[in-house]
Each structure stands twice: as C-alpha cells, then as structure tokens.
Design an enzyme around this catalytic site. Structure first.
Site, PDB file in Angstrom:
ATOM      1  N   ASP A  74       5.117  -1.350  20.294  1.00 32.39           N
ATOM      2  CA  ASP A  74       5.158  -2.446  19.324  1.00 32.39           C
ATOM      3  C   ASP A  74       3.813  -3.168  19.304  1.00 32.39           C
ATOM      4  O   ASP A  74       3.395  -3.752  20.313  1.00 32.39           O
ATOM      5  CB  ASP A  74       6.286  -3.412  19.715  1.00 32.39           C
ATOM      6  CG  ASP A  74       6.538  -4.441  18.632  1.00 32.39           C
ATOM      7  OD1 ASP A  74       5.730  -4.532  17.677  1.00 32.39           O
ATOM      8  OD2 ASP A  74       7.545  -5.166  18.750  1.00 32.39           O
ATOM      9  N   ASN A 118       6.551 -10.169  11.964  1.00 29.88           N
ATOM     10  CA  ASN A 118       5.986  -8.849  12.249  1.00 29.88           C
ATOM     11  C   ASN A 118       4.632  -8.689  11.560  1.00 29.88           C
ATOM     12  O   ASN A 118       3.631  -8.328  12.186  1.00 29.88           O
ATOM     13  CB  ASN A 118       6.937  -7.746  11.773  1.00 29.88           C
ATOM     14  CG  ASN A 118       6.390  -6.366  12.088  1.00 29.88           C
ATOM     15  OD1 ASN A 118       6.517  -5.880  13.213  1.00 29.88           O
ATOM     16  ND2 ASN A 118       5.739  -5.736  11.124  1.00 29.88           N
ATOM     17  N   THR A 144      -1.665  -5.291  -1.145  1.00 27.78           N
ATOM     18  CA  THR A 144      -0.856  -4.860  -2.284  1.00 27.78           C
ATOM     19  C   THR A 144      -1.302  -5.563  -3.565  1.00 27.78           C
ATOM     20  O   THR A 144      -1.705  -6.741  -3.533  1.00 27.78           O
ATOM     21  CB  THR A 144       0.641  -5.123  -2.017  1.00 27.78           C
ATOM     22  OG1 THR A 144       1.359  -4.948  -3.233  1.00 27.78           O
ATOM     23  CG2 THR A 144       0.914  -6.517  -1.505  1.00 27.78           C
ATOM     24  N   SER A 179       7.700 -11.850  -3.950  1.00 30.32           N
ATOM     25  CA  SER A 179       8.693 -11.606  -2.883  1.00 30.32           C
ATOM     26  C   SER A 179       8.088 -12.162  -1.605  1.00 30.32           C
ATOM     27  O   SER A 179       6.865 -12.375  -1.519  1.00 30.32           O
ATOM     28  CB  SER A 179       8.984 -10.110  -2.713  1.00 30.32           C
ATOM     29  OG  SER A 179       7.983  -9.486  -1.919  1.00 30.32           O
ATOM     30  N   TYR A 181       7.898 -10.500   1.174  1.00 28.09           N
ATOM     31  CA  TYR A 181       7.037  -9.421   1.688  1.00 28.09           C
ATOM     32  C   TYR A 181       5.629  -9.534   1.096  1.00 28.09           C
ATOM     33  O   TYR A 181       4.633  -9.524   1.818  1.00 28.09           O
ATOM     34  CB  TYR A 181       7.638  -8.037   1.359  1.00 28.09           C
ATOM     35  CG  TYR A 181       6.590  -6.975   1.232  1.00 28.09           C
ATOM     36  CD1 TYR A 181       5.941  -6.487   2.362  1.00 28.09           C
ATOM     37  CD2 TYR A 181       6.184  -6.497  -0.017  1.00 28.09           C
ATOM     38  CE1 TYR A 181       4.921  -5.548   2.246  1.00 28.09           C
ATOM     39  CE2 TYR A 181       5.173  -5.568  -0.140  1.00 28.09           C
ATOM     40  CZ  TYR A 181       4.543  -5.105   0.990  1.00 28.09           C
ATOM     41  OH  TYR A 181       3.529  -4.190   0.866  1.00 28.09           O
ATOM     42  N   HIS A 182       5.551  -9.613  -0.248  1.00 32.56           N
ATOM     43  CA  HIS A 182       4.225  -9.671  -0.874  1.00 32.56           C
ATOM     44  C   HIS A 182       3.478 -10.942  -0.436  1.00 32.56           C
ATOM     45  O   HIS A 182       2.250 -10.936  -0.338  1.00 32.56           O
ATOM     46  CB  HIS A 182       4.356  -9.642  -2.407  1.00 32.56           C
ATOM     47  CG  HIS A 182       4.792  -8.309  -2.967  1.00 32.56           C
ATOM     48  ND1 HIS A 182       6.107  -8.019  -3.262  1.00 32.56           N
ATOM     49  CD2 HIS A 182       4.093  -7.194  -3.276  1.00 32.56           C
ATOM     50  CE1 HIS A 182       6.186  -6.781  -3.744  1.00 32.56           C
ATOM     51  NE2 HIS A 182       4.987  -6.259  -3.766  1.00 32.56           N
ATOM     52  N   LYS A 185       1.534 -10.473   2.657  1.00 32.22           N
ATOM     53  CA  LYS A 185       0.274  -9.750   2.435  1.00 32.22           C
ATOM     54  C   LYS A 185      -0.825 -10.723   2.013  1.00 32.22           C
ATOM     55  O   LYS A 185      -1.995 -10.535   2.351  1.00 32.22           O
ATOM     56  CB  LYS A 185       0.471  -8.679   1.365  1.00 32.22           C
ATOM     57  CG  LYS A 185       1.419  -7.575   1.775  1.00 32.22           C
ATOM     58  CD  LYS A 185       0.709  -6.577   2.674  1.00 32.22           C
ATOM     59  CE  LYS A 185       1.517  -5.314   2.844  1.00 32.22           C
ATOM     60  NZ  LYS A 185       0.830  -4.271   3.592  1.00 32.22           N
TER      61      LYS A 185
HETATM   62  N1  USQ Z   1      12.082  -1.399 -10.467  1.00 30.71           N
HETATM   63  C1  USQ Z   1      12.999  -1.016 -11.420  1.00 30.71           C
HETATM   64  N2  USQ Z   1      14.023  -0.208 -11.036  1.00 30.71           N
HETATM   65  C2  USQ Z   1      14.167   0.250  -9.749  1.00 30.71           C
HETATM   66  C3  USQ Z   1      13.229  -0.163  -8.787  1.00 30.71           C
HETATM   67  C4  USQ Z   1      12.193  -0.982  -9.176  1.00 30.71           C
HETATM   68  O1  USQ Z   1      12.903  -1.384 -12.597  1.00 30.71           O
HETATM   69  O2  USQ Z   1      15.123   0.978  -9.477  1.00 30.71           O
HETATM   70  C5  USQ Z   1      10.932  -2.243 -10.864  1.00 30.71           C
HETATM   71  C6  USQ Z   1      10.772  -3.509 -10.038  1.00 30.71           C
HETATM   72  O3  USQ Z   1      11.579  -4.547 -10.562  1.00 30.71           O
HETATM   73  C7  USQ Z   1       9.271  -3.758 -10.150  1.00 30.71           C
HETATM   74  C8  USQ Z   1       8.667  -2.357 -10.265  1.00 30.71           C
HETATM   75  O4  USQ Z   1       9.749  -1.499 -10.621  1.00 30.71           O
HETATM   76  O5  USQ Z   1       8.985  -4.453 -11.331  1.00 30.71           O
HETATM   77  C9  USQ Z   1       8.049  -1.855  -8.962  1.00 30.71           C
HETATM   78  O6  USQ Z   1       9.032  -1.937  -7.953  1.00 30.71           O
HETATM   79  P1  USQ Z   1       8.916  -1.092  -6.593  1.00 30.71           P
HETATM   80  O7  USQ Z   1      10.203  -1.260  -5.842  1.00 30.71           O
HETATM   81  O8  USQ Z   1       8.456   0.295  -6.870  1.00 30.71           O
HETATM   82  O9  USQ Z   1       7.678  -1.797  -5.890  1.00 30.71           O
HETATM   83  P2  USQ Z   1       7.564  -3.136  -5.042  1.00 30.71           P
HETATM   84  O10 USQ Z   1       8.853  -3.712  -4.639  1.00 30.71           O
HETATM   85  O11 USQ Z   1       6.628  -4.032  -5.771  1.00 30.71           O
HETATM   86  O12 USQ Z   1       6.871  -2.630  -3.710  1.00 30.71           O
HETATM   87  C10 USQ Z   1       6.231  -1.362  -3.577  1.00 30.71           C
HETATM   88  C11 USQ Z   1       6.097  -1.039  -2.091  1.00 30.71           C
HETATM   89  C12 USQ Z   1       5.228  -2.104  -1.456  1.00 30.71           C
HETATM   90  C13 USQ Z   1       3.890  -2.175  -2.182  1.00 30.71           C
HETATM   91  C14 USQ Z   1       4.109  -2.438  -3.671  1.00 30.71           C
HETATM   92  C15 USQ Z   1       2.860  -2.402  -4.515  1.00 30.71           C
HETATM   93  O13 USQ Z   1       7.382  -1.017  -1.484  1.00 30.71           O
HETATM   94  O14 USQ Z   1       5.055  -1.800  -0.072  1.00 30.71           O
HETATM   95  O15 USQ Z   1       3.120  -3.208  -1.644  1.00 30.71           O
HETATM   96  O16 USQ Z   1       4.966  -1.399  -4.189  1.00 30.71           O
HETATM   97  S1  USQ Z   1       2.934  -3.547  -5.865  1.00 30.71           S
HETATM   98  O17 USQ Z   1       4.194  -3.326  -6.600  1.00 30.71           O
HETATM   99  O18 USQ Z   1       1.802  -3.337  -6.714  1.00 30.71           O
HETATM  100  O19 USQ Z   1       2.948  -4.874  -5.297  1.00 30.71           O
END
Ligand code: USQ
Length: 382
Positions: A74, A118, A144, A179, A181-182, A185
C-alpha cells in the site's frame, strides 16, 4: 530508464508496464489490488478473469523475455514507498495509483473518504519520496480532463493568462469537477504545483479523457496479459460499456440527452503519451500539463457508432436514453486545446469503424459471461 509504475495492476498500469519493459526500460510495478478489492466489494466483475500481477509478470517474462519486477503493498504506507525508492532508485515514476471511479466516489461517505484519503495520501507520499530520496526523478501523474469540467470558454492546456485591472498573471486553468473523484485529481494537481514551485520538483500532469480498448501489442502474446476490463456501471468507462452492451444485446445506456462531450483515446495512445512524457522530461521546477486525448465525441455519437458497426456484424443494437444518475451538463460548449502531445510526436490511433469492429469481436467470445444485472446505474449523484 528505471521506471516505477504505481498502480501497475490496473487497466492502464499493466499495459504501460509491459510496453515500457518491452522497449527496454527497467520496470517496477507496484499495486495493493485496491481496484480488485473494490470490484469484489461492489460486485463489479471484469469481463474475463485477470491473473494477479505476480502471475502476469511471470507469464510476460516467459513469453517475451522482458522482466517486470513486482511489489505488492500500500503506497499510503510511506515506509513501504521509502523502501522501494531506496532499493530501486527510480529515474521516473508513473503515478496511476488512485481510486479511479467517479461513481464509486459518489456512493456514500465511506467511499468518498476512501477516494479522498487514498488519492491525496499516495500523491503526497510520492512527492515526499521523490524530494527525500530521488530529487531528480520525473513524476508523470495521471490527471483527468474532468478536472476542467465543461466551462463555457475554450479549455487551455493547463494554464490561463488573466488580465485584470491592467495587469496580467498566468494561473492554473480554473478547475471545477463534477464528481468527488475528479475533485481529488484537482487537489493532486494543486499539491504537485505547490511542491514544484517550492522545491523544484519535475512533474508532468496528464489530463486524460476516458480511455477505451482491450488490447495492445503486448497483450497479443497471451489472453491472460489483457488488462483488467470492467463494463459495469461503477468501474467501466462509457465506450467499453457500450461494446459489452452491444454484444450482450441490451440497449446502450446513454445518460440523459447524451450531448455530454469528452475527449477520448485508445489504450495504446495512453501508453504512447506516457512514453513521450518519459522521453521528454521537464526541467526541475517545471509543471508541464498536457491534455491527453485524441478525439472529441458526444455520448450520442459514440452510441450511434457502436450501433452502426455492431449491426454490420449482425448484432442487435438498440439505444436507450435513461435518466442521468450524474449531475453534469448534458448540452455544453467544449473546445479543449490538445496540441502538446502531438508536438511531442503522438501518432493517434483513431476510433475508426475497423477499430470498433475489432473491439466488438474481442468482446464477443465472452457474451455468455456478461452479467447484465451490472449494466444499469446503481449510483446516483443526488
Ligand atoms: N455515460 C453515459 N452512459 C454510460 C456511462 C457514461 O452516458 O453508461 C456518460 C457519462 O455521464 C459522462 C461520459 O459518458 O458524461 C463519460 O463517462 P465515463 O464513465 O466514461 O467517464 P468518467 O466517469 O468521467 O471517468 C472516466 C475514468 C476516469 C477518468 C475520466 C476522464 O473512469 O478515471 O479520469 O474518464 S474524463 O471523463 O475526461 O474526466
């Protein structure tokens, strides 16, 4: 180069470790299996079984002749990290070791707390290990694109020059995530920037969009070398989820109106970006921020592509607009700059119909193992 890959068991970490070892770097992969544990706890199975990190590195060495050293532990334990630095003496650290799921971070208090503690504690430990034991080491940190949110102005590559009452200053580009999480970051970036200014760290912070894909040149050696691949609502990213939904014959889950736009990239391009960052280290006292994606898509555009290509392969693909479990803009301006990595030499792998068809074909053998109860959102932001 001696490179530590923190979070070396993950979706991005494992393929990165293999690619670096294959090009001749000396690689130490470190993980505490947090992702696997949280997937078990939330009942979010991967699409196919993935042997643990030790077994995978043995298999990779047997097939390729390249060694990946492995340490399980860890990174929140500073003494553990200190020991790794003393023994391995890294010249670069690739830091992926974070709880990566936005939905997980929004499940409740315990999950929010785990994500915050974490992610920030590991980042702080990495900073201190570098400062104390390897001050010349280049930190390459996975941030991100979600740090920026969806502002109604162009998104610059990390920085914004503001003119105010006749004077000018350059600041970190304003960040507002959607979120917890974001948000962690964003806090990571702030921590890194503080120690860069104060102690002369060398840092590249990569603002990555959602990644997709199941394979890289190294995974072609054996199916057990593929990354830990989630398609569930908590750990799966949107395009990977749509691929599995199309193969399972369940409607694609577009959240809300589906005009949410993000910058996407193939797994192979994540690795290329890491290699470019490693090969072009920054000077001491520099924080380089690069926007890491290759193409912009709305969720609707992704769903339509998967539907069209899926149908050409004989799959029955429908699209559903379901209530959005997240609090996010469903219609918004989005124009992020992303020239830094192209200038360093990135050769993008675009999301062509052939690439989509290939990914769907890679998922098809697992059709019977898809747990369709893990598709609809279980976590609401509200
Ligand atoms: N979305 C849908 N349907 C789904 C899943 C997601 O419409 O079944 C939408 C979400 O609402 C969002 C978009 O697709 O608007 C992207 O969602 P995602 O789950 O692919 O991405 P996110 O939760 O933002 O997180 C993922 C990774 C994360 C990384 C991020 C990059 O899990 O680790 O940091 O992508 S970013 O999205 O540019 O912040």
């Amino acid at each position: 180069m001696r490179v530590m890959v923190l979070g070396g068991d993950g979706y991005l970490g494992w393929p990165t470790a293999m690619a670096l070892a294959a090009r001749g770097d000396q690689v130490l992969a470190v993980d505490n299996y947090l992702r696997r544990t949280l997937c078990l706890q939330t009942s979010s199975p991967p699409l196919f079984p993935t042997p643990d990190l030790v077994k995978r590195s043995e298999l990779f060495q047997a097939l390729s002749g390249h060694q990946i050293q492995v340490e399980i532990g860890d990174l929140r334990d500073y003494r553990f990290l200190e020991g790794l630095f003393q023994r391995f003496q890294p010249q670069a650290v690739v830091h992926y070791a974070e709880q990566p799921s936005a939905p997980y971070s929004m499940m409740g208090f315990q999950e929010a707390r785990l994500t915050l503690l974490n992610n920030l504690e590991v980042t702080l430990n990495v900073i201190w290990a570098v400062l104390s034991l390897a001050p010349d080491c280049h930190i390459i940190k996975l941030g991100t694109m979600g740090e920026y949110g969806t502002p109604n102005i162009d998104i610059e590559e990390g920085w914004l020059t503001v003119e105010h009452k006749g004077r000018k200053h350059t600041f970190l580009y304003p960040r507002q995530a959607s979120s917890l999480y974001h948000t962690t970051k964003i806090q990571d970036t702030d921590l890194l920037w503080f120690y860069v200014r104060t102690n002369g760290l060398r840092v590249t912070d990569l603002m990555q969009g959602p990644a997709y894909g199941l394979s890289t040149p190294e995974t072609a050696l054996h199916p057990d070398l593929r990354p830990f691949f989630n398609y569930d609502d908590i750990f799966g990213t949107v395009l990977n989820r749509f691929l599995v939904q199309a193969v399972a014959g369940v409607p694609l889950t577009v959240f809300g109106r589906g005009n949410q736009t993000r910058g996407y990239l193939h797994l192979q391009d994540t690795i290329q970006c890491i290699e470019l960052a490693l090969d072009h280290p920054v000077a001491p006292g520099e924080l380089r921020i690069l926007n890491q994606f290759t193409e912009l898509f709305t969720v609707n555009q992704l769903a339509e592509k998967v539907q069209r290509v899926g149908r050409s392969l004989g799959l029955k693909v429908e699209i559903d607009h379901i209530e959005n479990p997240r609090v996010e803009a469903e219609e918004h301006y989005y124009n992020p700059v992303h020239t830094g990595l192209l200038e360093l030499g990135l050769k993008p792998h675009y999301l062509t119909d052939e690439v989509l068809a290939h990914m769907l074909q890679e998922v098809m053998p697992y059709r019977d193992q898809i747990d369709t109860a893990k598709i609809l959102p279980r976590v609401s932001w509200r």
